[in-house]
Design a protein around this motif. Structure first.
Motif, PDB file in Angstrom:
ATOM      1  N   ALA A  56       0.571  -1.148  -0.042  1.00 39.03           N
ATOM      2  CA  ALA A  56       0.024  -0.058   0.017  1.00 39.03           C
ATOM      3  C   ALA A  56       0.968   1.164  -0.089  1.00 39.03           C
ATOM      4  N   GLU A  57       1.980   1.154   0.967  1.00 46.07           N
ATOM      5  CA  GLU A  57       2.762   2.397   0.862  1.00 46.07           C
ATOM      6  C   GLU A  57       3.726   2.722  -0.359  1.00 46.07           C
ATOM      7  N   ALA A  58       4.101   1.413  -1.045  1.00 47.74           N
ATOM      8  CA  ALA A  58       4.695   1.448  -2.332  1.00 47.74           C
ATOM      9  C   ALA A  58       3.799   1.928  -3.354  1.00 47.74           C
ATOM     10  N   LEU A  59       2.681   1.753  -3.411  1.00 47.94           N
ATOM     11  CA  LEU A  59       1.654   2.118  -4.610  1.00 47.94           C
ATOM     12  C   LEU A  59       1.382   3.694  -4.360  1.00 47.94           C
ATOM     13  N   GLU A  60       1.241   4.147  -3.060  1.00 49.90           N
ATOM     14  CA  GLU A  60       0.951   5.634  -2.858  1.00 49.90           C
ATOM     15  C   GLU A  60       2.271   6.194  -3.406  1.00 49.90           C
ATOM     16  N   ASP A  61       3.601   5.861  -3.179  1.00 47.28           N
ATOM     17  CA  ASP A  61       4.783   6.573  -3.483  1.00 47.28           C
ATOM     18  C   ASP A  61       5.222   6.570  -4.912  1.00 47.28           C
ATOM     19  N   ASN A  62       4.827   5.281  -5.763  1.00 46.56           N
ATOM     20  CA  ASN A  62       5.371   5.101  -6.863  1.00 46.56           C
ATOM     21  C   ASN A  62       4.567   4.680  -8.214  1.00 46.56           C
ATOM     22  N   VAL A  63       3.093   4.681  -7.830  1.00 48.68           N
ATOM     23  CA  VAL A  63       2.175   4.526  -8.871  1.00 48.68           C
ATOM     24  C   VAL A  63       1.360   5.600  -9.284  1.00 48.68           C
ATOM     25  N   PHE A  64       1.350   5.842 -10.535  1.00 48.33           N
ATOM     26  CA  PHE A  64       0.507   7.137 -10.953  1.00 48.33           C
ATOM     27  C   PHE A  64      -0.877   6.288 -11.473  1.00 48.33           C
ATOM     28  N   GLY A  65      -1.972   6.756 -10.615  1.00 45.99           N
ATOM     29  CA  GLY A  65      -3.228   6.211 -11.018  1.00 45.99           C
ATOM     30  C   GLY A  65      -4.347   6.576  -9.979  1.00 45.99           C
ATOM     31  N   GLU A  66      -5.565   6.321 -10.263  1.00 49.50           N
ATOM     32  CA  GLU A  66      -6.482   6.805  -9.315  1.00 49.50           C
ATOM     33  C   GLU A  66      -6.820   5.556  -8.352  1.00 49.50           C
ATOM     34  N   VAL A  67      -6.093   5.537  -7.398  1.00 48.25           N
ATOM     35  CA  VAL A  67      -6.230   4.508  -6.228  1.00 48.25           C
ATOM     36  C   VAL A  67      -6.379   5.153  -5.002  1.00 48.25           C
ATOM     37  N   SER A  68      -7.190   4.732  -4.168  1.00 47.55           N
ATOM     38  CA  SER A  68      -7.274   5.183  -2.833  1.00 47.55           C
ATOM     39  C   SER A  68      -7.416   4.089  -1.702  1.00 47.55           C
ATOM     40  N   LEU A  69      -6.643   4.114  -0.707  1.00 52.41           N
ATOM     41  CA  LEU A  69      -6.606   2.889   0.094  1.00 52.41           C
ATOM     42  C   LEU A  69      -7.339   3.251   1.512  1.00 52.41           C
ATOM     43  N   HIS A  70      -8.178   2.287   1.892  1.00 52.58           N
ATOM     44  CA  HIS A  70      -9.165   2.393   2.938  1.00 52.58           C
ATOM     45  C   HIS A  70      -8.936   1.078   3.876  1.00 52.58           C
ATOM     46  N   SER A  71      -9.564   1.146   5.143  1.00 49.11           N
ATOM     47  CA  SER A  71      -9.825   0.182   6.149  1.00 49.11           C
ATOM     48  C   SER A  71     -10.835  -0.564   5.454  1.00 49.11           C
ATOM     49  N   ALA A  72     -10.609  -2.341   5.909  1.00 50.01           N
ATOM     50  CA  ALA A  72     -11.710  -3.043   5.196  1.00 50.01           C
ATOM     51  C   ALA A  72     -12.036  -3.883   6.540  1.00 50.01           C
ATOM     52  N   ASP A  73     -13.270  -4.194   6.608  1.00 51.31           N
ATOM     53  CA  ASP A  73     -13.582  -5.382   7.672  1.00 51.31           C
ATOM     54  C   ASP A  73     -13.007  -6.772   7.198  1.00 51.31           C
ATOM     55  N   LEU A  74     -12.156  -7.105   8.039  1.00 53.27           N
ATOM     56  CA  LEU A  74     -11.341  -8.434   7.647  1.00 53.27           C
ATOM     57  C   LEU A  74     -11.880  -9.339   8.735  1.00 53.27           C
TER      58      LEU A  74
END
Length: 139
Positions: free
Chosen positions: A58-76
């Motif tokens: 998740a951290e790597a995606l936020e830092d290195n990927v260009f796209g429309e992605v958002s990260l959220h908590s999930a019920d696991l």
């Protein structure tokens, strides 16, 4: 830019508390609930319309990927038959982009499409994507 269809490892099922809006294409997940039926191996996992990533990915995606992605908590949760004592640490990866436009996007039928840059990030960080099925995407 080359893009690839990525079908992630599926170590579980979509939980009953998941809320999906099927009037949109691809369907929009408004709330994520995932039930692990076995221990995950990869850093990118999923089932149906849900995509989850481990914290490092998740951290790597936020830092290195260009796209429309958002990260959220999930019920696991874990299925009692899975043998898992602890719920693995994953977050819901909500993809908003259109396939082929940036590094990460979705096709009209909800399949994940990633650029070579995004695949490199997913291979390198977190649990990797060794169990994902990856095929070339032809727009």
């Amino acid at each position: 830019m080359d893009h690839w269809i990525v079908i992630p490892e599926q170590p579980g099922i979509v939980g009953e508390r998941t809320v999906v809006d099927t009037s949109t294409h691809p369907p929009t997940v408004d709330r994520a609930h995932f039930v692990f039926t076995r221990p995950p191996v990869d850093g990118l996992i999923g089932a149906g319309p849900l995509l989850l990533v481990d914290r490092e990915a998740a951290e790597a995606l936020e830092d290195n990927v260009f796209g429309e992605v958002s990260l959220h908590s999930a019920d696991l949760d874990t299925d009692p038959a899975s043998g898992l004592v602890h719920v693995p640490d994953y977050v819901w990866c909500q993809v908003h982009g259109e396939a082929g436009m940036l590094d990460i996007g979705l096709t009209d039928d909800g399949r994940l499409v990633a650029s070579g840059q995004a695949l490199l990030v997913l291979h390198t960080f977190g649990g990797g994507i060794e169990n994902a099925t990856i095929t070339e995407w032809n727009a």
